[in-house]
Design an enzyme around this catalytic site. Structure first.
Site, PDB file in Angstrom:
ATOM      1  N   MET A  12       0.833  -1.203   0.000  1.00  0.00           N
ATOM      2  CA  MET A  12       0.000   0.000   0.000  1.00  0.00           C
ATOM      3  C   MET A  12       0.867   1.252   0.000  1.00  0.00           C
ATOM      4  SD  MET A  12      -3.124  -1.209   2.476  1.00  0.00           S
ATOM      5  CE  MET A  12      -4.207   0.055   1.802  1.00  0.00           C
ATOM      6  N   VAL A  16      -4.748   5.667  -4.546  1.00  0.00           N
ATOM      7  CA  VAL A  16      -6.046   5.061  -4.816  1.00  0.00           C
ATOM      8  C   VAL A  16      -5.915   3.641  -5.366  1.00  0.00           C
ATOM      9  CG1 VAL A  16      -6.208   6.060  -7.146  1.00  0.00           C
ATOM     10  CG2 VAL A  16      -8.296   5.451  -5.897  1.00  0.00           C
ATOM     11  N   MET A  37       6.195   0.514   2.393  1.00  0.00           N
ATOM     12  CA  MET A  37       7.645   0.665   2.454  1.00  0.00           C
ATOM     13  C   MET A  37       7.993   2.133   2.705  1.00  0.00           C
ATOM     14  SD  MET A  37       9.017  -1.719  -0.698  1.00  0.00           S
ATOM     15  CE  MET A  37       8.377  -0.600  -1.952  1.00  0.00           C
ATOM     16  N   CYS A 101      13.443  -1.200  -8.427  1.00  0.00           N
ATOM     17  CA  CYS A 101      12.716  -1.246  -7.152  1.00  0.00           C
ATOM     18  C   CYS A 101      11.739  -2.415  -7.133  1.00  0.00           C
ATOM     19  CB  CYS A 101      11.981   0.076  -6.927  1.00  0.00           C
ATOM     20  SG  CYS A 101      11.030   0.125  -5.397  1.00  0.00           S
ATOM     21  N   CYS A 197       9.865   8.369  -7.422  1.00  0.00           N
ATOM     22  CA  CYS A 197       9.402   8.693  -6.070  1.00  0.00           C
ATOM     23  C   CYS A 197      10.419   9.482  -5.269  1.00  0.00           C
ATOM     24  CB  CYS A 197       8.992   7.418  -5.329  1.00  0.00           C
ATOM     25  SG  CYS A 197      10.365   6.314  -4.890  1.00  0.00           S
TER      26      CYS A 197
END
Length: 352
Positions: A12, A16, A37, A101, A197
């Site tokens: 998660m 959404v 994470m 990742c 990210c």
């Protein structure tokens, strides 16, 4: 995975997609736990304060009535994703940290977390599907082609595919948002993440200079003919296919066609010099059985690229030569080349 009462761990992000993935699994009767994470803090945080994505994940987990586990992977992420990302850029390549990742963390580290928690499977909010083909579990494109994320998942193995679930594989983004609104979830209209990210502002150059202490190492901009056209302040500031920001005058538009970091050279040329009729991948992963003969397939050389018809020739040592039926432009060393047979992902590797 249709059996009821499975314990499924859902990765998660606080967005959404992963939230609706968890909600769908709950509605199917599964026992669901969440895991988030913590890999990189992009905002200044006070003592004990968590990043926004973890706070969002905690709220949706509470709303769904499921436990949430937070795994602090910041040190490993720095070593195994961020540092290689910087090293690749400084070596003149264009890396894809999202694929890395997925391989190292989402589908390796989190499967170990699933084992620790006694979960049967791991689910994510990716827009992709898992189908049966010739007795194997095979990764396939998501039904919604606009959101299909199979390109980023080519490193999955047969062992991992046995334990991975993609609840959103048959859905569109609009359907996902509608489902979230129907459930009254506060993330229903939360925006999609558009950037890497750990570089949310998209300033790769600034990040490289801060993180890897890259300096303005001056070098030459050289035409494919060998003519020196100008100077640059660091080859890492350029990527193959780039047109803008070259700072040189020429009768025709010029593009970056190659980067030679060792010589500190950025090689430029007219558009036709971007076209290549073949490439070689390294670190190739086959989701299906490795072909013993040249194989007709299609190859995608970047996320938004339309797969191109090609022939795959296995060279050995995890290397594959991709021979395109028609020349392709914008082939960037360091990016992923992913092989398809219609909707199914055969495998992929890193462009050498």
């Amino acid at each position: 995975m249709k059996e009821k009462n499975k314990h499924i761990l859902v990765a998660m992000s606080g967005g959404v997609d992963s939230t609706v993935a968890a909600a769908l699994l709950l509605a199917q009767g599964h026992q669901v736990s969440g895991v988030t994470m913590r890999v990189w803090d992009t905002e200044p945080l006070g003592d004990g304060r968590e990043p926004a994505h973890i706070r969002d994940a905690r709220k949706v987990a509470f709303d769904l009535g499921i436990p949430l586990h937070v795994v602090d992977l910041r040190e490993e992420f720095l070593q195994q994703v961020v540092t290689p990302f910087c090293e690749e850029y400084l070596s003149g390549r264009t890396p894809n940290p999202c694929v890395l990742c997925n391989r190292v963390f989402k589908f390796s580290r989190l499967l170990r977390e699933a084992d620790r928690l006694g979960a049967d499977a791991l689910a994510t909010g990716h827009y992709a599907r898992i189908v049966e083909h010739d007795g194997l579990k095979v990764l396939a494109k998501g039904s919604n082609r606009q959101k299909d994320q199979s390109y980023f998942l080519f490193t999955l193995t047969q062992q991992q595919l046995q334990r991975v679930v993609f609840p959103l594989g048959e859905m569109s983004k609009e359907e996902v948002r509608t489902h979230a609104e129907r459930l009254g979830l506060h993330v229903a209209q939360k925006g999609d993440s558009q950037d890497i990210c750990f570089i949310p502002d998209g300033d790769y150059i600034g990040f490289l200079e801060r993180q890897s202490h890259a300096t303005d190492t001056e070098g030459s901009i050289v035409h494919v003919s060998g003519k020196r056209l100008g100077k640059h302040r660091g080859a890492y500031r350029f990527t193959v296919g780039q047109r803008r920001g070259l700072g040189i005058a020429w009768p025709e538009p010029l593009y970056v066609v190659a980067i030679d970091a060792a010589k500190k050279q950025v090689i430029v040329g007219e558009k036709e010099h971007l076209h290549v009729d073949r490439l070689v991948t390294t670190g190739t992963n086959w989701i299906v059985a490795q072909p013993q003969q040249p194989l007709q397939a299609r190859c995608r050389i970047r996320y938004r690229h339309q797969e191109a018809p090609c022939t795959l020739v296995v060279l050995g040592n995890d290397r594959v030569e991709v021979r395109f039926d028609e020349p392709q432009s914008g082939v960037s060393p360091g990016q992923a080349a992913v092989f398809y047979d219609e909707d199914r992902v055969l495998g992929g590797g890193w462009i050498a």
